[in-house]
Design a protein around this motif. Structure first.
Motif, PDB file in Angstrom:
ATOM      1  N   LYS A  78      88.080  54.531  34.205  1.00 32.88           N
ATOM      2  CA  LYS A  78      89.331  53.776  34.129  1.00 32.88           C
ATOM      3  C   LYS A  78      90.356  54.458  35.032  1.00 32.88           C
ATOM      4  O   LYS A  78      90.547  55.682  34.940  1.00 32.88           O
ATOM      5  CB  LYS A  78      89.802  53.758  32.672  1.00 32.88           C
ATOM      6  N   TYR A 118      94.030  55.241  35.889  1.00 33.88           N
ATOM      7  CA  TYR A 118      95.385  55.247  35.329  1.00 33.88           C
ATOM      8  C   TYR A 118      96.367  55.383  36.496  1.00 33.88           C
ATOM      9  O   TYR A 118      96.399  56.450  37.134  1.00 33.88           O
ATOM     10  CB  TYR A 118      95.569  56.435  34.376  1.00 33.88           C
ATOM     11  N   ALA A 160      86.117  53.468  21.475  1.00 34.98           N
ATOM     12  CA  ALA A 160      87.439  52.934  21.825  1.00 34.98           C
ATOM     13  C   ALA A 160      87.679  53.129  23.316  1.00 34.98           C
ATOM     14  O   ALA A 160      87.557  54.252  23.827  1.00 34.98           O
ATOM     15  CB  ALA A 160      88.526  53.624  21.007  1.00 34.98           C
ATOM     16  N   GLY A 161      87.993  52.050  24.024  1.00 38.29           N
ATOM     17  CA  GLY A 161      88.263  52.120  25.463  1.00 38.29           C
ATOM     18  C   GLY A 161      87.080  52.724  26.216  1.00 38.29           C
ATOM     19  O   GLY A 161      85.921  52.385  25.960  1.00 38.29           O
ATOM     20  N   THR A 162      87.380  53.665  27.128  1.00 32.48           N
ATOM     21  CA  THR A 162      86.284  54.286  27.892  1.00 32.48           C
ATOM     22  C   THR A 162      85.425  55.211  27.018  1.00 32.48           C
ATOM     23  O   THR A 162      84.438  55.760  27.500  1.00 32.48           O
ATOM     24  CB  THR A 162      86.810  55.085  29.098  1.00 32.48           C
ATOM     25  N   ASN A 191      89.463  47.902  21.557  1.00 36.65           N
ATOM     26  CA  ASN A 191      90.209  47.832  22.813  1.00 36.65           C
ATOM     27  C   ASN A 191      91.586  47.254  22.533  1.00 36.65           C
ATOM     28  O   ASN A 191      91.833  46.722  21.458  1.00 36.65           O
ATOM     29  CB  ASN A 191      89.472  46.919  23.810  1.00 36.65           C
ATOM     30  N   LYS A 192      92.452  47.361  23.540  1.00 35.98           N
ATOM     31  CA  LYS A 192      93.793  46.794  23.362  1.00 35.98           C
ATOM     32  C   LYS A 192      93.717  45.265  23.451  1.00 35.98           C
ATOM     33  O   LYS A 192      94.150  44.568  22.558  1.00 35.98           O
ATOM     34  CB  LYS A 192      94.745  47.364  24.419  1.00 35.98           C
ATOM     35  N   SER A 233      93.574  45.890  19.429  1.00 40.74           N
ATOM     36  CA  SER A 233      94.823  46.414  18.854  1.00 40.74           C
ATOM     37  C   SER A 233      96.057  45.675  19.391  1.00 40.74           C
ATOM     38  O   SER A 233      97.133  45.786  18.818  1.00 40.74           O
ATOM     39  CB  SER A 233      94.940  47.917  19.120  1.00 40.74           C
ATOM     40  N   TYR A 251      93.811  49.004  14.504  1.00 40.38           N
ATOM     41  CA  TYR A 251      93.201  50.297  14.815  1.00 40.38           C
ATOM     42  C   TYR A 251      92.024  50.528  13.863  1.00 40.38           C
ATOM     43  O   TYR A 251      91.846  49.781  12.886  1.00 40.38           O
ATOM     44  CB  TYR A 251      94.235  51.411  14.600  1.00 40.38           C
ATOM     45  N   CYS A 257      83.605  57.860  19.671  1.00 36.97           N
ATOM     46  CA  CYS A 257      84.239  58.369  20.900  1.00 36.97           C
ATOM     47  C   CYS A 257      85.418  57.498  21.317  1.00 36.97           C
ATOM     48  O   CYS A 257      85.338  56.262  21.279  1.00 36.97           O
ATOM     49  CB  CYS A 257      83.228  58.422  22.036  1.00 36.97           C
ATOM     50  N   GLY A 258      86.493  58.149  21.713  1.00 35.86           N
ATOM     51  CA  GLY A 258      87.671  57.422  22.172  1.00 35.86           C
ATOM     52  C   GLY A 258      88.847  58.373  22.310  1.00 35.86           C
ATOM     53  O   GLY A 258      88.664  59.591  22.378  1.00 35.86           O
ATOM     54  N   PRO A 259      90.082  57.838  22.327  1.00 37.84           N
ATOM     55  CA  PRO A 259      91.256  58.714  22.388  1.00 37.84           C
ATOM     56  C   PRO A 259      91.242  59.693  21.203  1.00 37.84           C
ATOM     57  O   PRO A 259      90.755  59.341  20.117  1.00 37.84           O
ATOM     58  CB  PRO A 259      92.444  57.752  22.283  1.00 37.84           C
ATOM     59  N   PHE A 301      81.905  62.557  20.155  1.00 37.64           N
ATOM     60  CA  PHE A 301      81.857  63.035  21.542  1.00 37.64           C
ATOM     61  C   PHE A 301      83.239  63.561  21.912  1.00 37.64           C
ATOM     62  O   PHE A 301      84.222  62.822  21.820  1.00 37.64           O
ATOM     63  CB  PHE A 301      81.482  61.897  22.493  1.00 37.64           C
ATOM     64  N   THR A 302      83.293  64.800  22.317  1.00 39.03           N
ATOM     65  CA  THR A 302      84.563  65.400  22.769  1.00 39.03           C
ATOM     66  C   THR A 302      84.240  66.279  23.978  1.00 39.03           C
ATOM     67  O   THR A 302      83.091  66.359  24.383  1.00 39.03           O
ATOM     68  CB  THR A 302      85.192  66.272  21.661  1.00 39.03           C
TER      69      THR A 302
HETATM   70  P1  NAD Z   1      93.077  52.730  25.280  1.00 40.77           P
HETATM   71  O1  NAD Z   1      94.420  53.336  25.379  1.00 40.77           O
HETATM   72  O2  NAD Z   1      92.786  51.518  26.094  1.00 40.77           O
HETATM   73  O3  NAD Z   1      92.783  52.447  23.736  1.00 40.77           O
HETATM   74  C1  NAD Z   1      91.587  51.868  23.295  1.00 40.77           C
HETATM   75  C2  NAD Z   1      91.633  51.742  21.790  1.00 40.77           C
HETATM   76  O4  NAD Z   1      91.701  53.055  21.203  1.00 40.77           O
HETATM   77  C3  NAD Z   1      92.838  51.033  21.238  1.00 40.77           C
HETATM   78  O5  NAD Z   1      92.702  49.635  21.308  1.00 40.77           O
HETATM   79  C4  NAD Z   1      92.851  51.523  19.796  1.00 40.77           C
HETATM   80  O6  NAD Z   1      91.943  50.822  18.989  1.00 40.77           O
HETATM   81  C5  NAD Z   1      92.347  52.953  19.955  1.00 40.77           C
HETATM   82  N1  NAD Z   1      93.497  53.847  19.893  1.00 40.77           N
HETATM   83  C6  NAD Z   1      94.325  54.180  20.922  1.00 40.77           C
HETATM   84  N2  NAD Z   1      95.285  55.001  20.489  1.00 40.77           N
HETATM   85  C7  NAD Z   1      95.068  55.195  19.160  1.00 40.77           C
HETATM   86  C8  NAD Z   1      95.737  55.932  18.167  1.00 40.77           C
HETATM   87  N3  NAD Z   1      96.827  56.650  18.445  1.00 40.77           N
HETATM   88  N4  NAD Z   1      95.222  55.915  16.923  1.00 40.77           N
HETATM   89  C9  NAD Z   1      94.121  55.204  16.630  1.00 40.77           C
HETATM   90  N5  NAD Z   1      93.462  54.470  17.544  1.00 40.77           N
HETATM   91  C10 NAD Z   1      93.927  54.467  18.793  1.00 40.77           C
HETATM   92  O7  NAD Z   1      91.948  53.825  25.570  1.00 40.77           O
HETATM   93  P2  NAD Z   1      91.500  54.428  26.957  1.00 40.77           P
HETATM   94  O8  NAD Z   1      92.683  54.535  27.882  1.00 40.77           O
HETATM   95  O9  NAD Z   1      90.294  53.725  27.461  1.00 40.77           O
HETATM   96  O10 NAD Z   1      91.130  55.921  26.571  1.00 40.77           O
HETATM   97  C11 NAD Z   1      89.867  56.295  26.182  1.00 40.77           C
HETATM   98  C12 NAD Z   1      89.885  57.743  25.711  1.00 40.77           C
HETATM   99  O11 NAD Z   1      88.542  58.126  25.446  1.00 40.77           O
HETATM  100  C13 NAD Z   1      90.485  58.747  26.681  1.00 40.77           C
HETATM  101  O12 NAD Z   1      91.351  59.566  25.946  1.00 40.77           O
HETATM  102  C14 NAD Z   1      89.265  59.551  27.128  1.00 40.77           C
HETATM  103  O13 NAD Z   1      89.602  60.896  27.392  1.00 40.77           O
HETATM  104  C15 NAD Z   1      88.356  59.446  25.926  1.00 40.77           C
HETATM  105  N6  NAD Z   1      86.941  59.636  26.290  1.00 40.77           N
HETATM  106  C16 NAD Z   1      86.322  60.718  25.772  1.00 40.77           C
HETATM  107  C17 NAD Z   1      85.011  60.950  26.060  1.00 40.77           C
HETATM  108  C18 NAD Z   1      84.338  62.161  25.464  1.00 40.77           C
HETATM  109  O14 NAD Z   1      84.982  62.959  24.854  1.00 40.77           O
HETATM  110  N7  NAD Z   1      83.048  62.356  25.607  1.00 40.77           N
HETATM  111  C19 NAD Z   1      84.302  60.063  26.871  1.00 40.77           C
HETATM  112  C20 NAD Z   1      84.960  58.956  27.397  1.00 40.77           C
HETATM  113  C21 NAD Z   1      86.297  58.745  27.095  1.00 40.77           C
END
Ligand code: NAD
Ligand code: FAD
Length: 367
Positions: free
Chosen positions: A199, A201, A244-246, A274-275, A303, A315, A339-341, A365-366
């Motif tokens: 993604k 930014y 969530a997201g990526t 996703n948003k 969301s 969420y 995995c997500g934010p 996953f972190t």
């Molecule tokens: P985004 O901002 O588009 O959000 C996607 C979804 O995440 C939202 O729709 C919501 O459901 C959830 N979300 C967001 N903020 C939240 C909050 N404060 N509380 C609860 N739920 C919340 O996401 P993005 O920009 O695609 O970011 C993806 C994240 O995943 C990044 O932070 C990235 O570092 C992380 N990631 C981590 C790994 C890993 O650790 N292995 C791999 C890939 C991505």
């Protein structure tokens, strides 16, 4: 070098040997382990430096030498799994007899905890870049022919670029080129391509620079890292993926691997947060997969949906999870991947513990 403490605490140290014919030099690594495969060894040949890193559990065994003679660019890597032997077959440039393999370079023949080894990078060429959503792209990088590297399922690598004179590094998780790649002929037989869903930014530090790269430009790629182990999937019956997201990226290979290689698997369910609808990565592929493979189901949760969205909203929450995480039987073996934010992952972990899933049943996953 192997210390007494290490030998007592970790796996026993591998060793290596070499032999030659007129045209070939074969380096043999005896790992003394059975659960090794082509992911276990990473080989890089650069100028006259030859480096083979074998990863065994949490340890790394390194063969690192300045070769005594020149070799051709490409080489082959073979693994004899049942005896834990790795063979790296090098092609001599000239058919002369080598008196020695070469002279040792830094940390040659060492066996040390992986956390104590620095990251090693090689330059990879950008081969293609394709839009996936309005802000996410599929990048394809090509490894140099003098590298053997396969990223294990669930692991990530670091990408490195020079940005305003400083080298900047960020982690990314390789994916397959599509959710259906196992049905396609591989483009090249020897896994030379690595795919990433990234993604961009606009206000970010690294991704706008990455997006500026032209086809043919180079980016450095590190050795893989990560604590997901494939045996977490063995004998699994229910696999739940919360992305969530990526945070979807590590799920891609886990999903492909589980559907292809785990005969006990009964159900794979992805809850994808996703948003908006426009943010959903590979939506039509996911829907197609759910249609083709009855073991797979996908549910999208938004969301920030538009008023037309009739699906789930909000969420991550205990209500969403308790409804979604239904075992196919009371005793079925379950794994939940998350995995997500960071707030998503942290809240999700807490909710899963509150729902009485054990630590062994959850993988987040972190970095
Ligand atoms: P985004 O901002 O588009 O959000 C996607 C979804 O995440 C939202 O729709 C919501 O459901 C959830 N979300 C967001 N903020 C939240 C909050 N404060 N509380 C609860 N739920 C919340 O996401 P993005 O920009 O695609 O970011 C993806 C994240 O995943 C990044 O932070 C990235 O570092 C992380 N990631 C981590 C790994 C890993 O650790 N292995 C791999 C890939 C991505
Ligand atoms: P950053 O400079 O980190 O900024 C990201 C966003 O946050 C921008 O919108 C920026 O404006 C905002 N921001 C930055 N600082 C602040 C602040 N102090 N306050 C408020 N907002 C701020 N990403 C993928 O796309 N694909 C992957 O496969 C992938 N795999 C990953 C694997 C792992 C193990 C981890 C830990 C992360 C992974 N990521 C992945 C995320 C990736 O590593 C980067 O974090 C991401 O690409 C953002 O990098 P950036 O430098 O472009 O953005």
């Amino acid at each position: 070098q192997v210390t007494d403490t290490l030998a007592k605490e970790g796996p026993s140290s591998p060793s290596y040997d070499w032999f030659q014919t007129d045209s070939l030099v074969t380096i043999v690594i005896y790992t003394k382990q059975k659960d090794i495969n082509l992911d276990s060894v990473i080989v890089d040949h650069r100028d006259d430096s030859f480096r083979a890193e074998t990863v065994i559990k949490d340890y790394s065994y390194l063969v690192h030498v300045a070769l005594s003679h020149e070799i051709q660019e490409d080489f082959s890597v073979l693994v004899v799994e049942n005896v834990g032997k790795i063979e790296i077959v090098l092609k001599k440039k000239e058919n002369t007899s080598w008196k020695r393999l070469g002279h040792p370079l830094e940390n040659h023949n060492s066996f040390i905890p992986k956390k104590d080894t620095g990251l090693f990078y090689r330059k990879c060429q950008l081969v293609s870049k394709e839009n996936v959503t309005h802000d996410t792209k599929l990048f394809c990088l090509m490894l140099p022919p003098s590298t053997h590297l396969q990223v294990p399922v669930g692991q990530h690598v670091y990408l490195k670029l020079p940005i305003t004179g400083t080298e900047i590094v960020k982690p990314y998780t390789p994916v397959s080129d599509s959710l259906f790649s196992e049905f396609k002929e591989p483009v090249l037989p020897n896994n030379m391509y690595i795919y990433f869903l990234i993604k961009i930014y606009p206000a970010g530090f690294f991704t706008p620079e990455l997006d500026q790269l032209q086809i043919g430009d180079y980016v450095s790629v590190s050795n893989p890292e990560g604590n997901f182990i494939i045996c977490q999937l063995q004998e699994l019956e229910d696999l739940f993926l919360l992305a969530a997201g990526t945070g979807f990226t590590p799920m891609v290979k886990v999903l492909n691997y589980a559907l292809t290689n785990i005969p006990s698997l009964r159900k794979v369910k992805l809850m994808f947060f996703n948003k908006t609808e426009d943010d959903i990565i590979w939506r039509s592929q996911l829907e197609k997969l759910a249609f083709k493979d009855k073991r797979f189901e996908v549910e999208f949760v938004l969301s920030a949906p538009t008023s037309e969205w009739s699906g789930k909203q909000g969420y991550i929450s205990p209500a969403l999870l308790s409804e979604f995480l239904k075992r196919s039987s009371d005793t079925s073996k379950v794994l939940i991947c998350l995995c997500g934010p960071t707030p998503f992952t942290e809240q999700g972990m807490k909710m899963l513990h509150d729902l009485n899933f054990s630590k062994d049943e959850i993988h987040s996953f972190t970095a």
